[in-house]
Design a protein around this motif. Structure first.
Motif, PDB file in Angstrom:
ATOM      1  N   ILE A 127      14.016  34.181 -23.927  1.00 19.67           N
ATOM      2  CA  ILE A 127      14.446  35.509 -23.463  1.00 19.67           C
ATOM      3  C   ILE A 127      14.491  36.484 -24.640  1.00 19.67           C
ATOM      4  O   ILE A 127      14.018  37.621 -24.540  1.00 19.67           O
ATOM      5  CB  ILE A 127      15.825  35.421 -22.758  1.00 19.67           C
ATOM      6  CG1 ILE A 127      15.677  34.665 -21.428  1.00 19.67           C
ATOM      7  CG2 ILE A 127      16.426  36.804 -22.540  1.00 19.67           C
ATOM      8  CD1 ILE A 127      16.991  34.236 -20.797  1.00 19.67           C
ATOM      9  N   ALA A 128      15.048  36.035 -25.770  1.00 21.53           N
ATOM     10  CA  ALA A 128      15.148  36.888 -26.961  1.00 21.53           C
ATOM     11  C   ALA A 128      13.759  37.260 -27.485  1.00 21.53           C
ATOM     12  O   ALA A 128      13.512  38.416 -27.857  1.00 21.53           O
ATOM     13  CB  ALA A 128      15.966  36.192 -28.046  1.00 21.53           C
ATOM     14  N   LEU A 129      12.831  36.290 -27.501  1.00 24.39           N
ATOM     15  CA  LEU A 129      11.476  36.566 -27.978  1.00 24.39           C
ATOM     16  C   LEU A 129      10.762  37.539 -27.058  1.00 24.39           C
ATOM     17  O   LEU A 129      10.099  38.479 -27.512  1.00 24.39           O
ATOM     18  CB  LEU A 129      10.677  35.270 -28.109  1.00 24.39           C
ATOM     19  CG  LEU A 129       9.292  35.429 -28.734  1.00 24.39           C
ATOM     20  CD1 LEU A 129       9.409  35.842 -30.209  1.00 24.39           C
ATOM     21  CD2 LEU A 129       8.491  34.144 -28.615  1.00 24.39           C
TER      22      LEU A 129
ATOM     23  N   ALA B  70       0.046  38.170 -27.172  1.00 25.92           N
ATOM     24  CA  ALA B  70       1.431  38.662 -27.109  1.00 25.92           C
ATOM     25  C   ALA B  70       2.139  38.173 -25.853  1.00 25.92           C
ATOM     26  O   ALA B  70       2.897  38.901 -25.225  1.00 25.92           O
ATOM     27  CB  ALA B  70       1.470  40.179 -27.225  1.00 25.92           C
ATOM     28  N   ASN B  71       1.910  36.922 -25.493  1.00 26.94           N
ATOM     29  CA  ASN B  71       2.504  36.331 -24.303  1.00 26.94           C
ATOM     30  C   ASN B  71       3.721  35.496 -24.722  1.00 26.94           C
ATOM     31  O   ASN B  71       3.611  34.307 -25.006  1.00 26.94           O
ATOM     32  CB  ASN B  71       1.461  35.472 -23.584  1.00 26.94           C
ATOM     33  CG  ASN B  71       1.957  34.954 -22.254  1.00 26.94           C
ATOM     34  OD1 ASN B  71       3.148  34.855 -22.013  1.00 26.94           O
ATOM     35  ND2 ASN B  71       1.017  34.609 -21.394  1.00 26.94           N
ATOM     36  N   ALA B  72       4.879  36.142 -24.762  1.00 32.14           N
ATOM     37  CA  ALA B  72       6.110  35.485 -25.215  1.00 32.14           C
ATOM     38  C   ALA B  72       6.467  34.294 -24.327  1.00 32.14           C
ATOM     39  O   ALA B  72       6.980  33.287 -24.823  1.00 32.14           O
ATOM     40  CB  ALA B  72       7.260  36.488 -25.245  1.00 32.14           C
ATOM     41  N   GLU B  73       6.199  34.395 -23.029  1.00 31.92           N
ATOM     42  CA  GLU B  73       6.505  33.279 -22.128  1.00 31.92           C
ATOM     43  C   GLU B  73       5.667  32.056 -22.463  1.00 31.92           C
ATOM     44  O   GLU B  73       6.160  30.927 -22.463  1.00 31.92           O
ATOM     45  CB  GLU B  73       6.296  33.689 -20.669  1.00 31.92           C
ATOM     46  CG  GLU B  73       7.368  34.637 -20.171  1.00 31.92           C
ATOM     47  CD  GLU B  73       7.162  35.024 -18.722  1.00 31.92           C
ATOM     48  OE1 GLU B  73       6.798  34.150 -17.912  1.00 31.92           O
ATOM     49  OE2 GLU B  73       7.369  36.212 -18.407  1.00 31.92           O
ATOM     50  N   ALA B  74       4.389  32.264 -22.751  1.00 28.01           N
ATOM     51  CA  ALA B  74       3.520  31.143 -23.120  1.00 28.01           C
ATOM     52  C   ALA B  74       3.949  30.546 -24.457  1.00 28.01           C
ATOM     53  O   ALA B  74       3.968  29.332 -24.617  1.00 28.01           O
ATOM     54  CB  ALA B  74       2.065  31.590 -23.171  1.00 28.01           C
TER      55      ALA B  74
ATOM     56  N   GLN C 246      12.098  39.804 -25.171  1.00 29.73           N
ATOM     57  CA  GLN C 246      12.708  41.126 -25.368  1.00 29.73           C
ATOM     58  C   GLN C 246      12.184  41.771 -26.651  1.00 29.73           C
ATOM     59  O   GLN C 246      11.851  42.954 -26.674  1.00 29.73           O
ATOM     60  CB  GLN C 246      14.236  41.012 -25.420  1.00 29.73           C
ATOM     61  CG  GLN C 246      14.932  42.353 -25.476  1.00 29.73           C
ATOM     62  CD  GLN C 246      14.725  43.162 -24.206  1.00 29.73           C
ATOM     63  OE1 GLN C 246      14.922  42.675 -23.100  1.00 29.73           O
ATOM     64  NE2 GLN C 246      14.291  44.406 -24.352  1.00 29.73           N
ATOM     65  N   PHE C 247      12.074  40.971 -27.724  1.00 29.09           N
ATOM     66  CA  PHE C 247      11.542  41.499 -28.979  1.00 29.09           C
ATOM     67  C   PHE C 247      10.095  41.960 -28.803  1.00 29.09           C
ATOM     68  O   PHE C 247       9.734  43.054 -29.240  1.00 29.09           O
ATOM     69  CB  PHE C 247      11.629  40.460 -30.108  1.00 29.09           C
ATOM     70  CG  PHE C 247      10.821  40.857 -31.303  1.00 29.09           C
ATOM     71  CD1 PHE C 247      11.260  41.874 -32.144  1.00 29.09           C
ATOM     72  CD2 PHE C 247       9.589  40.264 -31.563  1.00 29.09           C
ATOM     73  CE1 PHE C 247      10.488  42.287 -33.231  1.00 29.09           C
ATOM     74  CE2 PHE C 247       8.825  40.655 -32.644  1.00 29.09           C
ATOM     75  CZ  PHE C 247       9.274  41.672 -33.480  1.00 29.09           C
ATOM     76  N   PHE C 248       9.250  41.148 -28.182  1.00 29.47           N
ATOM     77  CA  PHE C 248       7.852  41.519 -27.958  1.00 29.47           C
ATOM     78  C   PHE C 248       7.774  42.840 -27.184  1.00 29.47           C
ATOM     79  O   PHE C 248       6.971  43.708 -27.499  1.00 29.47           O
ATOM     80  CB  PHE C 248       7.111  40.422 -27.192  1.00 29.47           C
ATOM     81  CG  PHE C 248       6.542  39.322 -28.059  1.00 29.47           C
ATOM     82  CD1 PHE C 248       7.136  38.941 -29.256  1.00 29.47           C
ATOM     83  CD2 PHE C 248       5.407  38.654 -27.661  1.00 29.47           C
ATOM     84  CE1 PHE C 248       6.607  37.928 -30.044  1.00 29.47           C
ATOM     85  CE2 PHE C 248       4.849  37.633 -28.437  1.00 29.47           C
ATOM     86  CZ  PHE C 248       5.456  37.276 -29.628  1.00 29.47           C
ATOM     87  N   SER C 249       8.616  42.989 -26.176  1.00 30.49           N
ATOM     88  CA  SER C 249       8.622  44.196 -25.354  1.00 30.49           C
ATOM     89  C   SER C 249       9.104  45.405 -26.158  1.00 30.49           C
ATOM     90  O   SER C 249       8.449  46.452 -26.170  1.00 30.49           O
ATOM     91  CB  SER C 249       9.526  43.972 -24.141  1.00 30.49           C
ATOM     92  OG  SER C 249       9.632  45.151 -23.376  1.00 30.49           O
ATOM     93  N   ASP C 250      10.236  45.264 -26.846  1.00 26.33           N
ATOM     94  CA  ASP C 250      10.809  46.374 -27.622  1.00 26.33           C
ATOM     95  C   ASP C 250       9.869  46.825 -28.740  1.00 26.33           C
ATOM     96  O   ASP C 250       9.751  48.021 -29.013  1.00 26.33           O
ATOM     97  CB  ASP C 250      12.155  45.985 -28.232  1.00 26.33           C
ATOM     98  CG  ASP C 250      13.245  45.802 -27.180  1.00 26.33           C
ATOM     99  OD1 ASP C 250      13.040  46.198 -26.012  1.00 26.33           O
ATOM    100  OD2 ASP C 250      14.306  45.247 -27.534  1.00 26.33           O
ATOM    101  N   ALA C 251       9.235  45.879 -29.417  1.00 23.34           N
ATOM    102  CA  ALA C 251       8.373  46.192 -30.556  1.00 23.34           C
ATOM    103  C   ALA C 251       6.947  46.548 -30.128  1.00 23.34           C
ATOM    104  O   ALA C 251       6.142  46.967 -30.959  1.00 23.34           O
ATOM    105  CB  ALA C 251       8.341  45.010 -31.530  1.00 23.34           C
ATOM    106  N   GLY C 252       6.634  46.345 -28.867  1.00 20.98           N
ATOM    107  CA  GLY C 252       5.279  46.621 -28.392  1.00 20.98           C
ATOM    108  C   GLY C 252       4.251  45.690 -29.021  1.00 20.98           C
ATOM    109  O   GLY C 252       3.129  46.101 -29.318  1.00 20.98           O
ATOM    110  N   VAL C 253       4.637  44.423 -29.218  1.00 23.31           N
ATOM    111  CA  VAL C 253       3.719  43.453 -29.830  1.00 23.31           C
ATOM    112  C   VAL C 253       2.485  43.319 -28.945  1.00 23.31           C
ATOM    113  O   VAL C 253       2.593  43.129 -27.731  1.00 23.31           O
ATOM    114  CB  VAL C 253       4.411  42.083 -30.038  1.00 23.31           C
ATOM    115  CG1 VAL C 253       3.417  41.038 -30.513  1.00 23.31           C
ATOM    116  CG2 VAL C 253       5.560  42.215 -31.035  1.00 23.31           C
ATOM    117  N   HIS C 254       1.310  43.450 -29.579  1.00 18.37           N
ATOM    118  CA  HIS C 254       0.072  43.402 -28.798  1.00 18.37           C
ATOM    119  C   HIS C 254      -0.959  42.431 -29.359  1.00 18.37           C
ATOM    120  O   HIS C 254      -1.952  42.152 -28.683  1.00 18.37           O
ATOM    121  CB  HIS C 254      -0.535  44.794 -28.651  1.00 18.37           C
ATOM    122  CG  HIS C 254      -0.801  45.488 -29.948  1.00 18.37           C
ATOM    123  ND1 HIS C 254      -1.890  45.223 -30.723  1.00 18.37           N
ATOM    124  CD2 HIS C 254      -0.067  46.422 -30.619  1.00 18.37           C
ATOM    125  CE1 HIS C 254      -1.849  45.974 -31.815  1.00 18.37           C
ATOM    126  NE2 HIS C 254      -0.747  46.708 -31.779  1.00 18.37           N
TER     127      HIS C 254
END
Length: 126
Positions: free
Chosen positions: A66-68, A33-37, A70-78
């Motif tokens: 940035i959008a991805l 769940a590393n959106a930056e990577a 934010q989505f990962f954070s809001d949705a709690g993607v793990h």
């Protein structure tokens, strides 16, 4: 002749390995769940669709990252589970499930090989 075929097969196998060496890294970035990577594999411009939002075509790499994130954070993607992966020529398709805090999301990625490296040209999450 037999040795020539063996050498030729080995050469093609090594070329394939080199060509796909970044695919496991992309999958691991999704699994962790590393959106930056993940965004590090975005093409300069890509198409992005997030749940409940209209598809954005030709969004810049930085804005999409940035959008991805934010989505990962809001949705709690793990985590991420790969369900399908296909390749045709210089184009690759991947599909799977992003597992969030309260639900899972279907995700499809379209990648192309550019200068020996896979780059994400489309990401759709729903």
């Amino acid at each position: 002749m037999k040795h020539l075929l063996l050498i030729l097969g080995l050469g093609i196998g090594l070329m394939s390995f080199t060509y796909q060496s970044d695919v496991p890294e992309i999958i691991n970035a999704l699994k962790s769940a590393n959106a930056e990577a993940v965004s590090g594999y975005f093409d300069s411009y890509l198409d992005l669709t997030l749940p409940g939002k209209e598809e954005v075509k030709n969004i810049g790499k930085n804005q999409a990252g940035i959008a991805l994130k934010q989505f990962f954070s809001d949705a709690g993607v793990h985590s991420f589970d790969l369900t399908s992966q296909r390749e045709a020529g210089t184009t690759m398709y991947m599909a799977g499930k992003l597992n969030g805090r309260s639900r899972s999301y279907n995700v499809t990625l379209l990648l192309r090989n550019k200068e020996g490296r896979h780059q994400i040209i489309s990401i759709r999450i729903n």
